[in-house]
Design a protein around this motif. Structure first.
Motif, PDB file in Angstrom:
ATOM      1  N   GLU A  20       0.829  -1.208   0.000  1.00 51.31           N
ATOM      2  CA  GLU A  20       0.000   0.000   0.000  1.00 51.31           C
ATOM      3  C   GLU A  20       0.868   1.264   0.000  1.00 51.31           C
ATOM      4  OE1 GLU A  20      -2.989   2.194   3.075  1.00 51.31           O
ATOM      5  OE2 GLU A  20      -3.256   0.033   2.830  1.00 51.31           O
ATOM      6  N   ALA A  21       1.909   1.286   0.828  1.00 52.91           N
ATOM      7  CA  ALA A  21       2.797   2.451   0.892  1.00 52.91           C
ATOM      8  C   ALA A  21       3.512   2.661  -0.443  1.00 52.91           C
ATOM      9  CB  ALA A  21       3.810   2.276   2.020  1.00 52.91           C
ATOM     10  N   LEU A  22       3.974   1.583  -1.042  1.00 50.94           N
ATOM     11  CA  LEU A  22       4.626   1.689  -2.347  1.00 50.94           C
ATOM     12  C   LEU A  22       3.638   2.193  -3.403  1.00 50.94           C
ATOM     13  CD1 LEU A  22       6.733  -1.601  -2.305  1.00 50.94           C
ATOM     14  CD2 LEU A  22       7.647   0.740  -2.334  1.00 50.94           C
ATOM     15  N   ALA A  23       2.421   1.713  -3.367  1.00 49.26           N
ATOM     16  CA  ALA A  23       1.406   2.138  -4.331  1.00 49.26           C
ATOM     17  C   ALA A  23       1.130   3.632  -4.198  1.00 49.26           C
ATOM     18  CB  ALA A  23       0.118   1.333  -4.142  1.00 49.26           C
ATOM     19  N   ARG A  24       1.087   4.136  -2.967  1.00 51.25           N
ATOM     20  CA  ARG A  24       0.878   5.582  -2.756  1.00 51.25           C
ATOM     21  C   ARG A  24       2.015   6.389  -3.368  1.00 51.25           C
ATOM     22  NH1 ARG A  24      -1.123   4.363   2.849  1.00 51.25           N
ATOM     23  NH2 ARG A  24       1.065   4.560   3.371  1.00 51.25           N
ATOM     24  N   ALA A  25       3.201   5.789  -3.449  1.00 51.09           N
ATOM     25  CA  ALA A  25       4.353   6.461  -4.053  1.00 51.09           C
ATOM     26  C   ALA A  25       4.443   6.167  -5.555  1.00 51.09           C
ATOM     27  CB  ALA A  25       5.635   6.019  -3.354  1.00 51.09           C
ATOM     28  N   GLY A  26       3.451   5.459  -6.101  1.00 56.16           N
ATOM     29  CA  GLY A  26       3.438   5.144  -7.521  1.00 56.16           C
ATOM     30  C   GLY A  26       4.374   4.012  -7.904  1.00 56.16           C
ATOM     31  N   GLY A  51      11.806  -9.063  -4.301  1.00 53.99           N
ATOM     32  CA  GLY A  51      11.923  -9.441  -5.697  1.00 53.99           C
ATOM     33  C   GLY A  51      12.779  -8.483  -6.486  1.00 53.99           C
ATOM     34  N   CYS A  52      12.818  -8.682  -7.774  1.00 50.53           N
ATOM     35  CA  CYS A  52      13.607  -7.855  -8.682  1.00 50.53           C
ATOM     36  C   CYS A  52      12.770  -6.681  -9.168  1.00 50.53           C
ATOM     37  CB  CYS A  52      14.043  -8.679  -9.893  1.00 50.53           C
ATOM     38  SG  CYS A  52      15.131 -10.032  -9.454  1.00 50.53           S
ATOM     39  N   CYS A  53      13.482  -5.635  -9.571  1.00 49.39           N
ATOM     40  CA  CYS A  53      12.779  -4.500 -10.156  1.00 49.39           C
ATOM     41  C   CYS A  53      13.692  -3.845 -11.184  1.00 49.39           C
ATOM     42  CB  CYS A  53      12.349  -3.500  -9.087  1.00 49.39           C
ATOM     43  SG  CYS A  53      13.702  -2.660  -8.247  1.00 49.39           S
ATOM     44  N   THR A  54      13.116  -3.004 -12.000  1.00 51.48           N
ATOM     45  CA  THR A  54      13.888  -2.282 -13.003  1.00 51.48           C
ATOM     46  C   THR A  54      14.705  -1.181 -12.322  1.00 51.48           C
ATOM     47  OG1 THR A  54      12.160  -0.642 -13.371  1.00 51.48           O
ATOM     48  CG2 THR A  54      12.060  -2.651 -14.730  1.00 51.48           C
ATOM     49  N   ALA A  55      15.684  -0.669 -13.041  1.00 50.25           N
ATOM     50  CA  ALA A  55      16.479   0.444 -12.513  1.00 50.25           C
ATOM     51  C   ALA A  55      15.576   1.651 -12.239  1.00 50.25           C
ATOM     52  CB  ALA A  55      17.590   0.809 -13.492  1.00 50.25           C
ATOM     53  N   GLU A  56      14.595   1.878 -13.097  1.00 53.35           N
ATOM     54  CA  GLU A  56      13.655   2.990 -12.903  1.00 53.35           C
ATOM     55  C   GLU A  56      12.887   2.827 -11.590  1.00 53.35           C
ATOM     56  OE1 GLU A  56       9.706   4.989 -14.969  1.00 53.35           O
ATOM     57  OE2 GLU A  56      10.759   3.387 -15.998  1.00 53.35           O
ATOM     58  N   THR A  57      12.419   1.611 -11.315  1.00 55.35           N
ATOM     59  CA  THR A  57      11.695   1.359 -10.070  1.00 55.35           C
ATOM     60  C   THR A  57      12.622   1.539  -8.871  1.00 55.35           C
ATOM     61  OG1 THR A  57      10.152  -0.138 -11.176  1.00 55.35           O
ATOM     62  CG2 THR A  57      10.326  -0.331  -8.790  1.00 55.35           C
ATOM     63  N   ALA A  58      13.850   1.093  -8.983  1.00 54.92           N
ATOM     64  CA  ALA A  58      14.818   1.273  -7.894  1.00 54.92           C
ATOM     65  C   ALA A  58      15.016   2.757  -7.601  1.00 54.92           C
ATOM     66  CB  ALA A  58      16.143   0.613  -8.247  1.00 54.92           C
ATOM     67  N   ARG A  59      15.089   3.565  -8.642  1.00 54.21           N
ATOM     68  CA  ARG A  59      15.235   5.011  -8.444  1.00 54.21           C
ATOM     69  C   ARG A  59      13.991   5.617  -7.807  1.00 54.21           C
ATOM     70  NH1 ARG A  59      18.146   4.706 -13.681  1.00 54.21           N
ATOM     71  NH2 ARG A  59      20.335   4.968 -13.115  1.00 54.21           N
ATOM     72  N   ILE A  61      11.997   4.092  -5.726  1.00 48.61           N
ATOM     73  CA  ILE A  61      12.047   3.700  -4.315  1.00 48.61           C
ATOM     74  C   ILE A  61      13.029   4.595  -3.565  1.00 48.61           C
ATOM     75  CG2 ILE A  61      12.693   1.872  -2.707  1.00 48.61           C
ATOM     76  CD1 ILE A  61      11.690  -0.132  -4.875  1.00 48.61           C
ATOM     77  N   ALA A  62      14.199   4.802  -4.144  1.00 52.02           N
ATOM     78  CA  ALA A  62      15.199   5.659  -3.499  1.00 52.02           C
ATOM     79  C   ALA A  62      14.658   7.071  -3.295  1.00 52.02           C
ATOM     80  CB  ALA A  62      16.478   5.686  -4.329  1.00 52.02           C
ATOM     81  N   ALA A  63      13.988   7.599  -4.302  1.00 55.14           N
ATOM     82  CA  ALA A  63      13.424   8.942  -4.190  1.00 55.14           C
ATOM     83  C   ALA A  63      12.328   9.001  -3.130  1.00 55.14           C
ATOM     84  CB  ALA A  63      12.872   9.392  -5.545  1.00 55.14           C
ATOM     85  N   ALA A  64      11.548   7.942  -3.023  1.00 53.02           N
ATOM     86  CA  ALA A  64      10.480   7.912  -2.017  1.00 53.02           C
ATOM     87  C   ALA A  64      11.051   7.837  -0.604  1.00 53.02           C
ATOM     88  CB  ALA A  64       9.541   6.731  -2.275  1.00 53.02           C
ATOM     89  N   LEU A  65      12.186   7.156  -0.474  1.00 53.97           N
ATOM     90  CA  LEU A  65      12.804   7.002   0.843  1.00 53.97           C
ATOM     91  C   LEU A  65      13.604   8.237   1.241  1.00 53.97           C
ATOM     92  CD1 LEU A  65      14.023   3.314   0.584  1.00 53.97           C
ATOM     93  CD2 LEU A  65      12.101   4.184   1.919  1.00 53.97           C
ATOM     94  N   LEU A  66      14.113   8.938   0.258  1.00 58.77           N
ATOM     95  CA  LEU A  66      14.958  10.108   0.527  1.00 58.77           C
ATOM     96  C   LEU A  66      14.387  11.338  -0.176  1.00 58.77           C
ATOM     97  CD1 LEU A  66      18.364   8.324  -0.060  1.00 58.77           C
ATOM     98  CD2 LEU A  66      17.365   8.912   2.149  1.00 58.77           C
TER      99      LEU A  66
END
Length: 73
Positions: A20-26, A51-59, A61-66
């Motif tokens: 849910e938290a990830l979905a709120r961050a798109g 699991g695995c994710c694309t480089a775009e998804t990793a970025r 996540i990083a932006a959502a965390l920071l």
């Protein structure tokens, strides 16, 4: 101490909260779930599999965390 059922339920709740938290961050992690191997122990000690994710998804996540850090990249 939590029961095995309680441990499993707590892990499932944690996965749902993270999804849910990830979905709120798109962000969608299709492989997000419980690691089935860790459920086989006695007692089970469930781990969350991101699991695995694309480089775009990793970025994303990083932006959502920071927040505010995306301008540094």
């Amino acid at each position: 101490m939590k029961t095995t059922t309680g441990t499993l339920e707590a892990a499932q709740e944690a996965v749902a909260e993270l999804r849910e938290a990830l979905a709120r961050a798109g962000i969608t992690l299709p492989s997000l779930g419980l690691d089935v191997v860790t459920l086989a122990g006695d007692p089970p000690r469930p781990l969350v599999e991101l699991g695995c994710c694309t480089a775009e998804t990793a970025r994303l996540i990083a932006a959502a965390l920071l927040p505010g850090e995306e301008s540094r990249s």
